[in-house]
Design a protein around this motif. Structure first.
Motif, PDB file in Angstrom:
ATOM      1  N   ARG A   1     -28.959  15.529  41.610  1.00 50.53           N
ATOM      2  CA  ARG A   1     -28.864  16.920  42.060  1.00 50.53           C
ATOM      3  C   ARG A   1     -29.807  17.818  41.259  1.00 50.53           C
ATOM      4  NH1 ARG A   1     -23.433  15.323  43.672  1.00 50.53           N
ATOM      5  NH2 ARG A   1     -22.713  15.213  41.502  1.00 50.53           N
ATOM      6  N   GLU A   2     -29.973  17.529  39.977  1.00 51.17           N
ATOM      7  CA  GLU A   2     -30.925  18.293  39.176  1.00 51.17           C
ATOM      8  C   GLU A   2     -32.357  18.053  39.661  1.00 51.17           C
ATOM      9  OE1 GLU A   2     -30.412  17.415  35.066  1.00 51.17           O
ATOM     10  OE2 GLU A   2     -28.337  18.155  34.991  1.00 51.17           O
ATOM     11  N   ALA A   3     -32.661  16.815  40.034  1.00 57.37           N
ATOM     12  CA  ALA A   3     -33.994  16.509  40.557  1.00 57.37           C
ATOM     13  C   ALA A   3     -34.244  17.250  41.869  1.00 57.37           C
ATOM     14  CB  ALA A   3     -34.143  15.008  40.760  1.00 57.37           C
ATOM     15  N   LEU A   4     -33.228  17.321  42.711  1.00 58.40           N
ATOM     16  CA  LEU A   4     -33.368  18.052  43.969  1.00 58.40           C
ATOM     17  C   LEU A   4     -33.598  19.536  43.721  1.00 58.40           C
ATOM     18  CD1 LEU A   4     -30.569  16.268  46.012  1.00 58.40           C
ATOM     19  CD2 LEU A   4     -33.007  16.286  46.601  1.00 58.40           C
ATOM     20  N   ALA A   5     -32.923  20.091  42.718  1.00 55.60           N
ATOM     21  CA  ALA A   5     -33.120  21.495  42.385  1.00 55.60           C
ATOM     22  C   ALA A   5     -34.540  21.742  41.882  1.00 55.60           C
ATOM     23  CB  ALA A   5     -32.099  21.929  41.335  1.00 55.60           C
ATOM     24  N   GLU A   6     -35.103  20.742  41.192  1.00 58.35           N
ATOM     25  CA  GLU A   6     -36.458  20.895  40.639  1.00 58.35           C
ATOM     26  C   GLU A   6     -37.546  20.640  41.669  1.00 58.35           C
ATOM     27  OE1 GLU A   6     -39.283  19.040  37.048  1.00 58.35           O
ATOM     28  OE2 GLU A   6     -37.188  18.370  37.280  1.00 58.35           O
ATOM     29  N   PHE A   7     -37.376  19.580  42.473  1.00 59.51           N
ATOM     30  CA  PHE A   7     -38.443  19.134  43.362  1.00 59.51           C
ATOM     31  C   PHE A   7     -38.228  19.500  44.831  1.00 59.51           C
ATOM     32  CE2 PHE A   7     -38.757  15.385  40.215  1.00 59.51           C
ATOM     33  CZ  PHE A   7     -39.636  16.078  39.406  1.00 59.51           C
ATOM     34  N   GLY A   8     -36.983  19.818  45.215  1.00 58.57           N
ATOM     35  CA  GLY A   8     -36.687  19.917  46.640  1.00 58.57           C
ATOM     36  C   GLY A   8     -36.423  18.516  47.168  1.00 58.57           C
ATOM     37  N   GLU A   9     -37.017  18.144  48.278  1.00 60.93           N
ATOM     38  CA  GLU A   9     -36.843  16.804  48.835  1.00 60.93           C
ATOM     39  C   GLU A   9     -37.439  15.761  47.896  1.00 60.93           C
ATOM     40  OE1 GLU A   9     -37.739  14.354  53.003  1.00 60.93           O
ATOM     41  OE2 GLU A   9     -38.477  16.400  52.703  1.00 60.93           O
ATOM     42  N   VAL A  10     -36.717  14.632  47.705  1.00 63.58           N
ATOM     43  CA  VAL A  10     -37.208  13.582  46.809  1.00 63.58           C
ATOM     44  C   VAL A  10     -37.097  12.224  47.490  1.00 63.58           C
ATOM     45  CG1 VAL A  10     -36.454  14.874  44.775  1.00 63.58           C
ATOM     46  CG2 VAL A  10     -34.984  13.062  45.687  1.00 63.58           C
ATOM     47  N   MET A  11     -37.858  11.283  46.958  1.00 62.72           N
ATOM     48  CA  MET A  11     -37.687   9.872  47.289  1.00 62.72           C
ATOM     49  C   MET A  11     -37.013   9.230  46.081  1.00 62.72           C
ATOM     50  SD  MET A  11     -37.998   7.477  49.543  1.00 62.72           S
ATOM     51  CE  MET A  11     -39.269   7.972  50.720  1.00 62.72           C
ATOM     52  N   LEU A  12     -35.783   8.793  46.289  1.00 60.95           N
ATOM     53  CA  LEU A  12     -35.041   8.126  45.223  1.00 60.95           C
ATOM     54  C   LEU A  12     -35.394   6.648  45.258  1.00 60.95           C
ATOM     55  CD1 LEU A  12     -32.788   8.522  43.047  1.00 60.95           C
ATOM     56  CD2 LEU A  12     -31.163   7.783  44.810  1.00 60.95           C
ATOM     57  N   LYS A  13     -35.833   6.110  44.114  1.00 57.10           N
ATOM     58  CA  LYS A  13     -36.291   4.725  44.049  1.00 57.10           C
ATOM     59  C   LYS A  13     -35.517   3.966  42.977  1.00 57.10           C
ATOM     60  CE  LYS A  13     -41.069   5.701  45.460  1.00 57.10           C
ATOM     61  NZ  LYS A  13     -42.505   5.500  45.115  1.00 57.10           N
ATOM     62  N   ALA A  14     -34.965   2.804  43.352  1.00 56.20           N
ATOM     63  CA  ALA A  14     -34.381   1.923  42.351  1.00 56.20           C
ATOM     64  C   ALA A  14     -35.462   1.546  41.343  1.00 56.20           C
ATOM     65  CB  ALA A  14     -33.823   0.673  43.016  1.00 56.20           C
ATOM     66  N   ARG A  15     -35.116   1.550  40.072  1.00 58.06           N
ATOM     67  CA  ARG A  15     -36.127   1.270  39.055  1.00 58.06           C
ATOM     68  C   ARG A  15     -36.618  -0.165  39.116  1.00 58.06           C
ATOM     69  NH1 ARG A  15     -34.173   3.719  33.359  1.00 58.06           N
ATOM     70  NH2 ARG A  15     -35.930   2.381  32.715  1.00 58.06           N
ATOM     71  N   THR A  16     -35.754  -1.085  39.475  1.00 55.59           N
ATOM     72  CA  THR A  16     -36.141  -2.498  39.537  1.00 55.59           C
ATOM     73  C   THR A  16     -35.651  -3.114  40.839  1.00 55.59           C
ATOM     74  OG1 THR A  16     -34.131  -3.223  38.402  1.00 55.59           O
ATOM     75  CG2 THR A  16     -36.057  -2.755  37.031  1.00 55.59           C
ATOM     76  N   GLY A  17     -36.354  -4.156  41.275  1.00 55.87           N
ATOM     77  CA  GLY A  17     -35.884  -4.982  42.379  1.00 55.87           C
ATOM     78  C   GLY A  17     -36.223  -4.508  43.772  1.00 55.87           C
ATOM     79  N   GLY A  18     -36.734  -3.288  43.927  1.00 57.41           N
ATOM     80  CA  GLY A  18     -37.023  -2.795  45.265  1.00 57.41           C
ATOM     81  C   GLY A  18     -38.354  -3.305  45.793  1.00 57.41           C
ATOM     82  N   TYR A  19     -38.411  -3.603  47.083  1.00 61.24           N
ATOM     83  CA  TYR A  19     -39.659  -3.976  47.741  1.00 61.24           C
ATOM     84  C   TYR A  19     -39.492  -3.799  49.238  1.00 61.24           C
ATOM     85  CZ  TYR A  19     -37.326  -8.362  48.969  1.00 61.24           C
ATOM     86  OH  TYR A  19     -36.441  -9.289  49.471  1.00 61.24           O
ATOM     87  N   ASP A  20     -40.619  -3.664  49.957  1.00 61.85           N
ATOM     88  CA  ASP A  20     -40.601  -3.482  51.412  1.00 61.85           C
ATOM     89  C   ASP A  20     -39.650  -2.363  51.832  1.00 61.85           C
ATOM     90  OD1 ASP A  20     -42.433  -5.450  51.741  1.00 61.85           O
ATOM     91  OD2 ASP A  20     -41.042  -6.967  52.467  1.00 61.85           O
ATOM     92  N   GLY A  21     -39.636  -1.275  51.075  1.00 60.22           N
ATOM     93  CA  GLY A  21     -38.781  -0.154  51.408  1.00 60.22           C
ATOM     94  C   GLY A  21     -37.366  -0.275  50.889  1.00 60.22           C
ATOM     95  N   ARG A  22     -36.946  -1.477  50.512  1.00 63.52           N
ATOM     96  CA  ARG A  22     -35.600  -1.643  49.964  1.00 63.52           C
ATOM     97  C   ARG A  22     -35.526  -0.960  48.605  1.00 63.52           C
ATOM     98  NH1 ARG A  22     -37.324  -6.187  52.451  1.00 63.52           N
ATOM     99  NH2 ARG A  22     -35.994  -7.152  54.038  1.00 63.52           N
ATOM    100  N   GLY A  23     -34.413  -0.269  48.372  1.00 62.66           N
ATOM    101  CA  GLY A  23     -34.276   0.448  47.118  1.00 62.66           C
ATOM    102  C   GLY A  23     -34.872   1.830  47.132  1.00 62.66           C
ATOM    103  N   ASN A  24     -35.415   2.275  48.267  1.00 62.35           N
ATOM    104  CA  ASN A  24     -35.961   3.622  48.410  1.00 62.35           C
ATOM    105  C   ASN A  24     -35.098   4.415  49.384  1.00 62.35           C
ATOM    106  OD1 ASN A  24     -38.027   2.757  46.791  1.00 62.35           O
ATOM    107  ND2 ASN A  24     -39.612   2.875  48.355  1.00 62.35           N
TER     108      ASN A  24
END
Length: 388
Positions: free
Chosen positions: A135-158
């Motif tokens: 929620r703090e990131a949304l207040a700072e940036f507006g719309e965000v892409m939340l990304k898993a720090r590890t293990g994500g690929y082909d859009g998974r984890g985003n």
């Protein structure tokens, strides 16, 4: 380094489609490949010399692989970097790219911090450990892409997030510690396949990537943008390599904004889906370049042969079933088309099963194919394929 043929044996951690295409590219060079993968008879097995069956963090499997090869590399970020480093040291082998580079890249937050500290342009980002952080990131940036720090690929984890009320669900969807990145309103995504050799760097021309549902569908060469943007993309890719250790191929995904600015999206320390066009479209494929680079051999030319489009063949099924692709003649009867099958036994919804490449050489009057027309042609050929 002196090059002799037959050459050394290369150990590859990972035996998916990238391992398969690495083995295909290594064979003409006289280099044999042994892969390590947890899936018996993995996609790379039919074309590699042999397979060690084991998990990507299995010490005994790593030692079995190391005992049979002359150098090590990997084609998947799930490879245990610390184990790679220790086993390579135990057997006196080189491992490239460097395990330290793998550790940096496999954590998206660490990756972005390293790039930012080096002065490489990246979208604004911040660490997110829980819903309050988001929620703090949304207040700072507006719309965000939340990304898993590890293990994500082909859009998974985003997960795209715009509403603070969705913070809890978004954190649950990524499944752990994450990074929030400001949403980039980009004109197009570009990717540069860059190669770090023993004492030289070479880059392929930037490709234009088309995504749908966060999955790469097509890559277009040359990218449909200005020469100044392409030059800047190449410059940024070379700056990225300055931050990474070890030899090999790196897939560098970039955002181009409407005003022509370039920033780094993500990096893969291995051959990349957006570089598959190089098999037919470049003088030397990304897979051959990776084999050459990790062995310390001279690199090949990265010249674009002609306009080229790569189209992914994805699983067009509603539920998993045995993989059997039909109507292949729709591609094989086209003299400018090439079909690549990845050897996976099961097709699943949107799983990458292969790709089609369309090349556009000179016509009778010396004209070159238009990339837009070639894209339409590639889609038509790809979409004619059916899973039976």
């Amino acid at each position: 380094m002196t090059v002799t043929v037959p050459g050394p044996t290369l150990g590859v951690v990972g035996g998916g489609q990238l391992g398969r295409m690495l083995a295909e590219a290594a064979a003409p060079l006289g280099v044999e490949v042994i892969v390590l993968d947890p899936t018996p008879d993995c996609p790379a097995a039919p074309v590699a010399r042999d397979q060690v069956v084991g998990d990507f963090d299995d010490p005994e499997a790593f030692r079995e692989l190391a005992a049979r090869v002359d150098a090590l590399t990997f084609e998947i970020e799930l490879a245990d970097a610390e184990l790679l480093d220790s086993v390579a040291g135990e057997f006196g082998l080189s491992v490239n790219p460097a395990p330290e580079t793998l550790e940096t890249i496999e954590d998206k937050l660490v990756q972005k911090r390293e790039l930012e500290q080096a002065g490489v342009p990246v979208p604004p980002f911040r660490r997110v450990d829980d819903a309050d952080d988001l929620r703090e990131a949304l207040a700072e940036f507006g719309e965000v892409m939340l990304k898993a720090r590890t293990g994500g690929y082909d859009g998974r984890g985003n997960v795209p997030v715009t509403d603070p009320a969705d913070a809890e669900d978004a954190m649950e969807a990524v499944g752990g510690p994450a990074m929030a990145e400001t949403f980039v309103d980009f004109a197009r995504e570009l990717s540069v396949i860059a190669v770090q050799g023993d004492d030289e760097v070479r880059t392929f021309p930037a490709g234009e990537n088309v995504h749908e549902e966060e999955i790469l569908r097509e890559t277009i060469l040359p990218a449909r943008t200005d020469d100044e943007v392409l030059d800047r993309a190449d410059e940024v890719a070379r700056d990225v390599l300055e931050t990474l250790d070890g030899r090999g191929v790196f897939g560098i995904e970039l955002f181009e904004t409407p005003d022509g600015e370039i920033s780094v999206n993500e990096i893969a320390p291995r051959p990349h889906n957006s570089g598959h066009w190089t098999i037919e479209g470049a003088r030397t494929s990304q897979f051959e370049q990776h084999v050459r680079a990790v062995l310390g051999w001279p690199l090949g030319s990265t010249r674009l042969r002609c306009p080229t489009v790569m189209a992914n063949v994805l699983g067009t099924v509603d539920e998993p079933k045995p993989a059997r692709l039909g109507n292949g003649e729709a591609v094989l009867e086209d003299e400018n088309a090439s079909l690549h099958w990845y050897g996976k036994d099961e097709v699943r919804p949107l799983r990458k099963m292969g790709h089609v490449t369309l090349t556009g050489g000179d016509s009778g009057d010396g004209a070159r194919a238009d990339p837009g027309d070639l894209l339409a042609h590639a889609r038509e050929a790809r979409d004619a394929l059916r899973f039976e």
